[in-house]
Design a protein around this motif. Sequence first.
Motif, PDB file in Angstrom:
ATOM      1  N   THR A 117       0.898  -1.160   0.023  1.00 50.34           N
ATOM      2  CA  THR A 117       0.016  -0.178   0.059  1.00 50.34           C
ATOM      3  C   THR A 117       1.024   1.211  -0.044  1.00 50.34           C
ATOM      4  O   THR A 117       0.422   2.356  -0.656  1.00 50.34           O
ATOM      5  CB  THR A 117      -0.844  -0.042   1.249  1.00 50.34           C
ATOM      6  N   PHE A 148      -2.562   6.300   0.143  1.00 51.27           N
ATOM      7  CA  PHE A 148      -3.999   6.527  -0.606  1.00 51.27           C
ATOM      8  C   PHE A 148      -4.997   6.833   0.299  1.00 51.27           C
ATOM      9  O   PHE A 148      -5.178   6.237   1.192  1.00 51.27           O
ATOM     10  CB  PHE A 148      -4.428   5.158  -1.424  1.00 51.27           C
ATOM     11  N   ASN A 150      -8.833   7.739   0.501  1.00 52.46           N
ATOM     12  CA  ASN A 150      -9.963   7.801  -0.326  1.00 52.46           C
ATOM     13  C   ASN A 150     -11.243   7.741   0.978  1.00 52.46           C
ATOM     14  O   ASN A 150     -12.100   8.578   0.758  1.00 52.46           O
ATOM     15  CB  ASN A 150     -10.179   6.536  -1.019  1.00 52.46           C
ATOM     16  N   THR A 151     -10.793   7.033   1.671  1.00 55.27           N
ATOM     17  CA  THR A 151     -12.121   6.920   2.801  1.00 55.27           C
ATOM     18  C   THR A 151     -11.914   7.849   3.615  1.00 55.27           C
ATOM     19  O   THR A 151     -11.174   8.684   3.991  1.00 55.27           O
ATOM     20  CB  THR A 151     -11.835   5.526   3.583  1.00 55.27           C
ATOM     21  N   VAL A 155     -17.661   8.040   5.140  1.00 55.73           N
ATOM     22  CA  VAL A 155     -17.917   7.436   3.868  1.00 55.73           C
ATOM     23  C   VAL A 155     -16.867   6.276   3.599  1.00 55.73           C
ATOM     24  O   VAL A 155     -15.564   6.715   3.446  1.00 55.73           O
ATOM     25  CB  VAL A 155     -18.012   8.499   2.463  1.00 55.73           C
ATOM     26  N   SER A 157     -17.585   2.707   1.619  1.00 53.03           N
ATOM     27  CA  SER A 157     -18.018   2.141   0.251  1.00 53.03           C
ATOM     28  C   SER A 157     -18.568   2.986  -0.469  1.00 53.03           C
ATOM     29  O   SER A 157     -18.568   2.932  -1.945  1.00 53.03           O
ATOM     30  CB  SER A 157     -19.101   0.863   0.674  1.00 53.03           C
ATOM     31  N   TRP A 181      -8.929   6.201   8.302  1.00 54.02           N
ATOM     32  CA  TRP A 181      -8.370   4.810   8.082  1.00 54.02           C
ATOM     33  C   TRP A 181      -7.466   4.708   6.981  1.00 54.02           C
ATOM     34  O   TRP A 181      -7.324   3.693   6.280  1.00 54.02           O
ATOM     35  CB  TRP A 181      -9.662   3.882   7.695  1.00 54.02           C
ATOM     36  N   ILE A 182      -6.721   5.604   6.851  1.00 55.95           N
ATOM     37  CA  ILE A 182      -5.706   5.626   5.784  1.00 55.95           C
ATOM     38  C   ILE A 182      -4.327   4.877   6.478  1.00 55.95           C
ATOM     39  O   ILE A 182      -3.681   5.110   7.307  1.00 55.95           O
ATOM     40  CB  ILE A 182      -5.279   6.931   5.664  1.00 55.95           C
ATOM     41  N   MET A 228      -5.290  -5.346  13.583  1.00 54.28           N
ATOM     42  CA  MET A 228      -4.201  -5.345  13.081  1.00 54.28           C
ATOM     43  C   MET A 228      -2.893  -5.188  14.061  1.00 54.28           C
ATOM     44  O   MET A 228      -1.845  -5.522  14.037  1.00 54.28           O
ATOM     45  CB  MET A 228      -3.853  -4.826  11.468  1.00 54.28           C
ATOM     46  N   THR A 233      -2.426   2.756  10.709  1.00 47.67           N
ATOM     47  CA  THR A 233      -3.613   3.421   9.956  1.00 47.67           C
ATOM     48  C   THR A 233      -4.236   4.616  11.008  1.00 47.67           C
ATOM     49  O   THR A 233      -4.098   4.539  12.267  1.00 47.67           O
ATOM     50  CB  THR A 233      -4.762   2.076  10.452  1.00 47.67           C
ATOM     51  N   PRO A 394     -11.133  -4.117   3.907  1.00 51.39           N
ATOM     52  CA  PRO A 394     -10.287  -3.070   3.073  1.00 51.39           C
ATOM     53  C   PRO A 394     -10.137  -3.431   1.749  1.00 51.39           C
ATOM     54  O   PRO A 394     -10.627  -4.360   1.304  1.00 51.39           O
ATOM     55  CB  PRO A 394      -8.919  -2.853   3.730  1.00 51.39           C
ATOM     56  N   ALA A 395      -9.981  -2.240   0.871  1.00 55.59           N
ATOM     57  CA  ALA A 395     -10.052  -2.434  -0.709  1.00 55.59           C
ATOM     58  C   ALA A 395     -11.424  -3.167  -1.099  1.00 55.59           C
ATOM     59  O   ALA A 395     -11.438  -3.745  -2.236  1.00 55.59           O
ATOM     60  CB  ALA A 395      -9.074  -3.364  -1.133  1.00 55.59           C
ATOM     61  N   THR A 397     -15.313  -4.206   0.709  1.00 53.61           N
ATOM     62  CA  THR A 397     -15.773  -5.329   1.634  1.00 53.61           C
ATOM     63  C   THR A 397     -16.239  -6.407   0.612  1.00 53.61           C
ATOM     64  O   THR A 397     -16.589  -6.245  -0.615  1.00 53.61           O
ATOM     65  CB  THR A 397     -17.034  -4.734   2.375  1.00 53.61           C
ATOM     66  N   ILE A 400     -19.448  -5.658  -1.019  1.00 56.41           N
ATOM     67  CA  ILE A 400     -19.388  -4.859  -2.387  1.00 56.41           C
ATOM     68  C   ILE A 400     -18.515  -5.443  -3.549  1.00 56.41           C
ATOM     69  O   ILE A 400     -19.140  -5.334  -4.704  1.00 56.41           O
ATOM     70  CB  ILE A 400     -18.161  -3.592  -2.069  1.00 56.41           C
TER      71      ILE A 400
HETATM   72  C1  FAD Z   1      -6.519  -1.799   8.288  1.00 57.59           C
HETATM   73  C2  FAD Z   1      -7.436  -0.920   7.353  1.00 57.59           C
HETATM   74  C3  FAD Z   1      -6.667  -0.186   6.075  1.00 57.59           C
HETATM   75  C4  FAD Z   1      -7.289   0.485   5.586  1.00 57.59           C
HETATM   76  N1  FAD Z   1      -6.575   1.272   4.579  1.00 57.59           N
HETATM   77  C5  FAD Z   1      -7.076   2.351   3.793  1.00 57.59           C
HETATM   78  C6  FAD Z   1      -6.168   3.058   3.008  1.00 57.59           C
HETATM   79  O1  FAD Z   1      -5.234   3.041   2.811  1.00 57.59           O
HETATM   80  N2  FAD Z   1      -7.006   4.155   2.107  1.00 57.59           N
HETATM   81  C7  FAD Z   1      -8.212   4.388   2.117  1.00 57.59           C
HETATM   82  O2  FAD Z   1      -8.804   4.986   1.581  1.00 57.59           O
HETATM   83  N3  FAD Z   1      -9.012   3.306   2.921  1.00 57.59           N
HETATM   84  C8  FAD Z   1      -8.309   2.565   3.661  1.00 57.59           C
HETATM   85  N4  FAD Z   1      -9.374   1.770   4.567  1.00 57.59           N
HETATM   86  C9  FAD Z   1     -10.899   1.833   4.424  1.00 57.59           C
HETATM   87  C10 FAD Z   1     -11.690   0.761   4.059  1.00 57.59           C
HETATM   88  O3  FAD Z   1     -11.232   0.756   2.668  1.00 57.59           O
HETATM   89  C11 FAD Z   1     -13.041   0.984   4.282  1.00 57.59           C
HETATM   90  O4  FAD Z   1     -12.941   0.606   5.737  1.00 57.59           O
HETATM   91  C12 FAD Z   1     -13.898   0.142   3.479  1.00 57.59           C
HETATM   92  O5  FAD Z   1     -14.036   0.325   1.975  1.00 57.59           O
HETATM   93  C13 FAD Z   1     -15.381  -0.119   4.053  1.00 57.59           C
HETATM   94  O6  FAD Z   1     -15.820   1.084   4.432  1.00 57.59           O
HETATM   95  P1  FAD Z   1     -16.642   1.616   5.764  1.00 57.59           P
HETATM   96  O7  FAD Z   1     -15.221   1.130   6.783  1.00 57.59           O
HETATM   97  O8  FAD Z   1     -16.908   3.077   5.584  1.00 57.59           O
HETATM   98  O9  FAD Z   1     -17.722   0.549   5.688  1.00 57.59           O
HETATM   99  P2  FAD Z   1     -19.093   0.970   4.977  1.00 57.59           P
HETATM  100  O10 FAD Z   1     -19.143   1.433   3.931  1.00 57.59           O
HETATM  101  O11 FAD Z   1     -19.697   2.068   6.035  1.00 57.59           O
HETATM  102  O12 FAD Z   1     -19.714  -0.431   5.316  1.00 57.59           O
HETATM  103  C14 FAD Z   1     -20.296  -0.971   6.765  1.00 57.59           C
HETATM  104  C15 FAD Z   1     -20.904  -2.047   6.276  1.00 57.59           C
HETATM  105  O13 FAD Z   1     -22.255  -1.985   5.232  1.00 57.59           O
HETATM  106  C16 FAD Z   1     -21.850  -2.808   4.017  1.00 57.59           C
HETATM  107  N5  FAD Z   1     -22.299  -1.875   2.856  1.00 57.59           N
HETATM  108  C17 FAD Z   1     -22.097  -0.656   2.636  1.00 57.59           C
HETATM  109  N6  FAD Z   1     -22.649  -0.240   1.457  1.00 57.59           N
HETATM  110  C18 FAD Z   1     -22.827  -1.368   0.907  1.00 57.59           C
HETATM  111  C19 FAD Z   1     -23.563  -1.728  -0.152  1.00 57.59           C
HETATM  112  N7  FAD Z   1     -23.988  -0.434  -1.349  1.00 57.59           N
HETATM  113  N8  FAD Z   1     -23.940  -2.867  -0.644  1.00 57.59           N
HETATM  114  C20 FAD Z   1     -23.935  -3.863   0.381  1.00 57.59           C
HETATM  115  N9  FAD Z   1     -23.140  -3.646   1.666  1.00 57.59           N
HETATM  116  C21 FAD Z   1     -22.858  -2.439   1.781  1.00 57.59           C
HETATM  117  C22 FAD Z   1     -20.412  -3.067   4.002  1.00 57.59           C
HETATM  118  O14 FAD Z   1     -20.190  -4.176   3.325  1.00 57.59           O
HETATM  119  C23 FAD Z   1     -20.322  -3.407   5.434  1.00 57.59           C
HETATM  120  O15 FAD Z   1     -20.505  -4.503   5.949  1.00 57.59           O
HETATM  121  C24 FAD Z   1      -8.620   0.820   5.497  1.00 57.59           C
HETATM  122  C25 FAD Z   1      -9.557   0.195   6.473  1.00 57.59           C
HETATM  123  C26 FAD Z   1      -8.824  -0.677   7.347  1.00 57.59           C
HETATM  124  C27 FAD Z   1      -9.593  -1.490   8.311  1.00 57.59           C
END
Ligand code: FAD
Length: 417
Positions: A117, A148, A150-151, A155, A157, A181-182, A228, A233, A394-395, A397, A400
């Motif tokens: 990453t 990177f 994004n999150t 917000v 997913s 969560w970066i 982890m 993060t 991450p990347a 769920t 998704i």
């Molecule tokens: C250790 C770690 C490292 C990370 N590193 C990075 C990084 O480097 N850069 C970065 O940008 N982000 C990073 N992230 C963030 C990660 O990409 C997000 O946590 C992930 O995309 C999910 O977003 P959220 O946590 O907001 O969950 P949410 O989007 O809020 O989702 C919560 C739940 O609802 C479900 N859900 C939400 N929307 C939908 C849908 N449309 N259809 C079906 N189910 C849905 C999800 O599957 C999940 O079960 C990291 C996270 C972690 C834990």
Amino acid sequence: MTRASINIGISDRVADYTERFRRFLDDEVAPLEEQLAAKNVGTAAQPHLDEAGRMHPEVWEARREVQRRAGAAGLYAPHNSASVGGGGLSRVEMHHVEEFVYRNSGLGLGLAALAWTEGPNPAIEHCSPAAREQYLTPLIKGEITAAFCNTEPDVGSDVLKMSTWAKRDGDDWILNGHKAWITNAHFADVLQVVAVTEPGAGTRSLSMFLVDAGAPGFRRGVDLPTMMNDGLTGELEFTDVRVPAENVVGEIGDGFALAMSWINWRRMCRGGMDAGWGNWLLDRALSYSRERQSGGKPIGALQAVQHLIADMDADITQAKATSLMIQAQLDELGPFDIPLHRDAPRLISLLKIINDEAFYRVTDRAVQIHGARGLQLGSPEEKLFRVARNLRIPAGTVEIQRNAIARGLLRDRGPAA
Ligand SMILES: Cc1cc2nc3c(=O)[nH]c(=O)nc-3n(C[C@H](O)[C@H](O)[C@H](O)COP(=O)(O)OP(=O)(O)OC[C@H]3O[C@@H](n4cnc5c(N)ncnc54)[C@H](O)[C@@H]3O)c2cc1C
């Protein structure tokens, strides 16, 4: 190219890479690992944390040294295009490289030798010539690291609902927002930030910017500890950060496609990672089941344990076969093309979900075979069980991924009834 001509074997380029990587582990990584062990600051996989919850600086520095040396040896960025100084390997070749690296490094410092990453990624290859000199080339050489971004706190997913925004000011852009969560938030030299530039424009509403960590208005926020427990993060804040036009990646409006390119790269890396770590765990389970006695014989003689071992092998083999088959198809389609081939998202999501779910079962069985030792804090089985649980979020769920698979299947058949 027809499907019949797909080659998933180990190319000469992969054989050369893995031979050099093996020597690098012995000659460069092993002494650094010994030096790190003498400092009593934890290991690469189980680092001590500093008072702010971040990875201990000595552990981070050991990883950085491995990255710099791997960069100098041309081992750090085999996945990047040859035109920007990378190795130019295909996705099938990268599966084999990643599998080799994870199987032979286990949880050691050697993992840092292959960009992850924090390293150069396919999306950043779309940067300007000036940004290439300032950021991409040093990233490929392992001289600096990236994050990177994004999150956001509200917000994940739902990427298109992000609130970080950028507004044009002359030739520059002014960036405001809050990311969460970066990975590598605490140490990155350059932030690859996705922000809204045209609200309401759907998949054209976002753009990607490179923000120098020294830019006024940029601030590193708190560590967000996760299971982890690696102190990597955290949160990032951008307040009126001035970004020069040359730090826009691609064109304004390309941000969503570029973010997906970065995310898809991480999704594709799951195949080699899971096959490598899965086989490493299987080797350990086989050794343990020969040593550990119950009822006067090794537990490996018990059918109950044999079935756990067989199930591990079945999951690893199935996930690996899926990865190689899909990465070969993606090599034909163009895995990082912008725009991406319409069949690619479903394939990439299949790769991720099948590998994420299989690896989770593999680590669960590895823990089970080791009994209490598998649960012992700091054991490789316990650590990789936590890693596997993490990988399903991450990347993108696993839910998704299911959305993308179903969307790809249903798209050509009209609206679902
Ligand atoms: C250790 C770690 C490292 C990370 N590193 C990075 C990084 O480097 N850069 C970065 O940008 N982000 C990073 N992230 C963030 C990660 O990409 C997000 O946590 C992930 O995309 C999910 O977003 P959220 O946590 O907001 O969950 P949410 O989007 O809020 O989702 C919560 C739940 O609802 C479900 N859900 C939400 N929307 C939908 C849908 N449309 N259809 C079906 N189910 C849905 C999800 O599957 C999940 O079960 C990291 C996270 C972690 C834990």
